[in-house]
Design a protein around this motif. Sequence first.
Motif, short mmCIF file in Angstrom:
data_model
loop_
_atom_site.label_atom_id
_atom_site.label_comp_id
_atom_site.label_asym_id
_atom_site.label_seq_id
_atom_site.Cartn_x
_atom_site.Cartn_y
_atom_site.Cartn_z
N ALA A 200 0.40 -0.97 -0.10
CA ALA A 200 0.05 0.11 -0.01
C ALA A 200 0.62 1.40 0.10
O ALA A 200 0.70 1.72 -0.49
CB ALA A 200 -0.75 -0.25 1.49
N TYR A 201 2.02 1.27 1.26
CA TYR A 201 2.94 2.23 0.83
C TYR A 201 3.95 2.86 -0.85
O TYR A 201 4.20 3.96 -0.94
CB TYR A 201 4.25 2.33 2.30
N VAL A 202 4.51 1.64 -1.21
CA VAL A 202 4.54 1.33 -2.06
C VAL A 202 4.08 1.79 -3.33
O VAL A 202 4.47 3.06 -4.37
CB VAL A 202 5.16 0.02 -2.62
N ARG A 203 2.78 1.95 -3.09
CA ARG A 203 1.49 1.92 -4.11
C ARG A 203 1.59 3.53 -4.33
O ARG A 203 0.59 4.52 -4.94
CB ARG A 203 0.00 1.13 -4.35
N ALA A 204 1.20 4.22 -2.67
CA ALA A 204 1.09 5.50 -2.70
C ALA A 204 2.60 6.31 -3.06
O ALA A 204 2.72 7.38 -2.38
CB ALA A 204 1.34 5.47 -0.99
N GLY A 205 3.81 5.61 -3.22
CA GLY A 205 5.09 6.99 -2.96
C GLY A 205 5.60 6.64 -2.41
O GLY A 205 6.67 7.38 -2.21
N LEU A 206 5.64 5.84 -1.45
CA LEU A 206 6.28 6.50 -0.80
C LEU A 206 8.00 5.54 -0.58
O LEU A 206 8.87 6.54 -0.03
CB LEU A 206 6.11 6.05 1.21
N GLY A 207 8.58 4.98 -1.76
CA GLY A 207 9.51 4.00 -1.77
C GLY A 207 9.47 3.03 -3.18
O GLY A 207 8.37 2.72 -3.14
N VAL A 208 10.98 2.54 -3.20
CA VAL A 208 10.69 1.19 -3.85
C VAL A 208 11.12 -0.34 -2.68
O VAL A 208 10.94 -0.07 -1.57
CB VAL A 208 11.82 1.17 -4.43
N GLY A 209 9.41 -1.27 -2.25
CA GLY A 209 9.66 -2.46 -2.21
C GLY A 209 10.40 -3.10 -1.75
O GLY A 209 10.97 -3.45 -3.07
N LEU A 210 10.51 -3.69 -0.94
CA LEU A 210 11.38 -5.16 -0.76
C LEU A 210 10.66 -6.29 0.26
O LEU A 210 10.63 -5.31 1.52
CB LEU A 210 12.88 -4.44 0.34
N VAL A 211 10.12 -6.76 -0.38
CA VAL A 211 9.00 -7.99 0.81
C VAL A 211 9.40 -9.36 -0.13
O VAL A 211 10.81 -10.31 -1.21
CB VAL A 211 7.37 -7.71 0.13
N ALA A 212 9.14 -10.46 0.69
CA ALA A 212 9.33 -12.09 0.03
C ALA A 212 8.58 -11.86 -0.82
O ALA A 212 7.51 -11.47 -1.08
CB ALA A 212 8.39 -12.38 1.40
N GLU A 213 9.14 -13.00 -1.49
CA GLU A 213 8.56 -13.05 -3.31
C GLU A 213 6.95 -13.96 -2.40
O GLU A 213 6.20 -14.23 -3.38
CB GLU A 213 10.08 -14.22 -3.77
N LEU A 214 7.10 -14.95 -1.52
CA LEU A 214 6.11 -15.23 -0.48
C LEU A 214 5.00 -14.88 -0.81
O LEU A 214 3.49 -14.94 -1.21
CB LEU A 214 5.96 -16.14 0.58
N ALA A 215 4.91 -13.12 -0.98
CA ALA A 215 3.63 -12.72 -0.11
C ALA A 215 3.39 -11.70 -1.90
O ALA A 215 2.14 -10.72 -1.77
CB ALA A 215 4.27 -11.36 0.71
N VAL A 216 3.70 -12.04 -3.14
CA VAL A 216 3.63 -11.17 -3.96
C VAL A 216 2.49 -12.56 -5.05
O VAL A 216 2.79 -13.56 -4.60
CB VAL A 216 5.07 -11.48 -5.41
N THR A 217 1.94 -11.77 -5.15
CA THR A 217 0.28 -12.85 -5.96
C THR A 217 0.19 -11.88 -6.77
O THR A 217 0.76 -10.93 -7.42
CB THR A 217 -0.75 -12.20 -4.73
N GLN A 218 -0.87 -13.04 -7.94
CA GLN A 218 -0.95 -12.64 -9.47
C GLN A 218 -1.61 -11.29 -9.44
O GLN A 218 -0.69 -10.43 -10.16
CB GLN A 218 -2.03 -13.30 -10.03
N GLY A 219 -2.58 -11.24 -8.67
CA GLY A 219 -3.05 -9.04 -8.63
C GLY A 219 -2.57 -8.51 -8.76
O GLY A 219 -2.21 -7.65 -8.95
N ASP A 220 -1.21 -8.69 -8.02
CA ASP A 220 0.10 -7.74 -8.01
C ASP A 220 0.61 -7.02 -8.88
O ASP A 220 0.87 -5.97 -8.79
CB ASP A 220 0.80 -8.18 -6.54
N HIS A 221 0.91 -8.09 -9.72
CA HIS A 221 1.19 -8.02 -11.28
C HIS A 221 0.73 -7.32 -11.84
O HIS A 221 0.69 -6.40 -12.86
CB HIS A 221 1.31 -9.19 -12.24
#
Length: 322
Positions: free
Chosen positions: A233-254
């Motif tokens: 949500a914060y990356v989408r709002a423009g606060l910066g570059v995200g660094l997350v676990a690959e497990l947390a990436v869903t199809q919808g995120d693309h």
Amino acid sequence: MTLTEFRCLVAIVDAGLNISAAAAAMHASQPSLSRHLKQIELTLGFQIFTRHGRQLIGITPAGERVIESARRIVGEVEGLRSYAANQRGDISGDLHITAPETYARHVLPAVLAKLVERYPDLSVRLHPVGEGEPIRSVDKNSADLVLLSTAGDHVPEGVAVPLFRWRRVVLVPIGHELANHRDGVDLATMAKWPLVTYESSRRPHSTLCEVMEAQGLEPHFSCSAQDAGLIKAYVRAGLGVGLVAELAVTQGDHENFVVLPADPAIPDCTAWAILPEGRVLRDPAVELIRLLAPQLDAIDIRRASEGMQPEAWDTPETYDID
């Protein structure tokens, strides 16, 4: 003295002498635990804890012996109950699982659906914690199974069984300047941008800070959270570059982000199952471990829970995010 009183005593110690936290862990009221503690001290004829007013501040020498016995008694009884249930094939009641938010949201739902399909009388009680947050003793000792992550070659304390490996990935909005870095984002590039990542990653001795320091770099954290959903949500709002676990990436995120490999200098993470010490492992817990890590043998898992852990487990496989 009753088993309930012994359980309350152990819970208070595991909660760092915080009766409120112990009551929450036992799903009981604070006055109830206080009454049990008062009763056991009256029965023994001496105080188990030292106090400052109503606050517990320490354990008396005699109390140390009582707590040691109480922990052994509670463990033996729980072990006998689990053994009897396994022998009867009685798979019902609660299965307590403590796990990071990432696993709770993105790994466990499909796995637990298979588990409950096999054991329809089982009731799962999930206790999520923040990614990278330390597991409290009270949570570890009350759970049938604890899941956690470590980075690099670090092995957690306790009876630890490696399940699978995973990596961190970079998230940027579609159209971001880094979106064309399809081969990955190196540390030098990452250091030029404000980062949005897990709270644990910004600690001085986190693996992210350590690998950046090794290359003479310093990360700039614009925001941090314990849940990947908030990071997105914060990356989408423009606060910066995200660094997350690959497990947390869903199809919808693309649809909202470009997902990029992180610098391989950031070490892989390993998912672990921490088995309860001094207790017989219940059949559903064994089955859950095998659903998460099919390469593991049920006999080896049971031997580990009984104190016969192998000298080294096989290197866990990379988690299949599909």
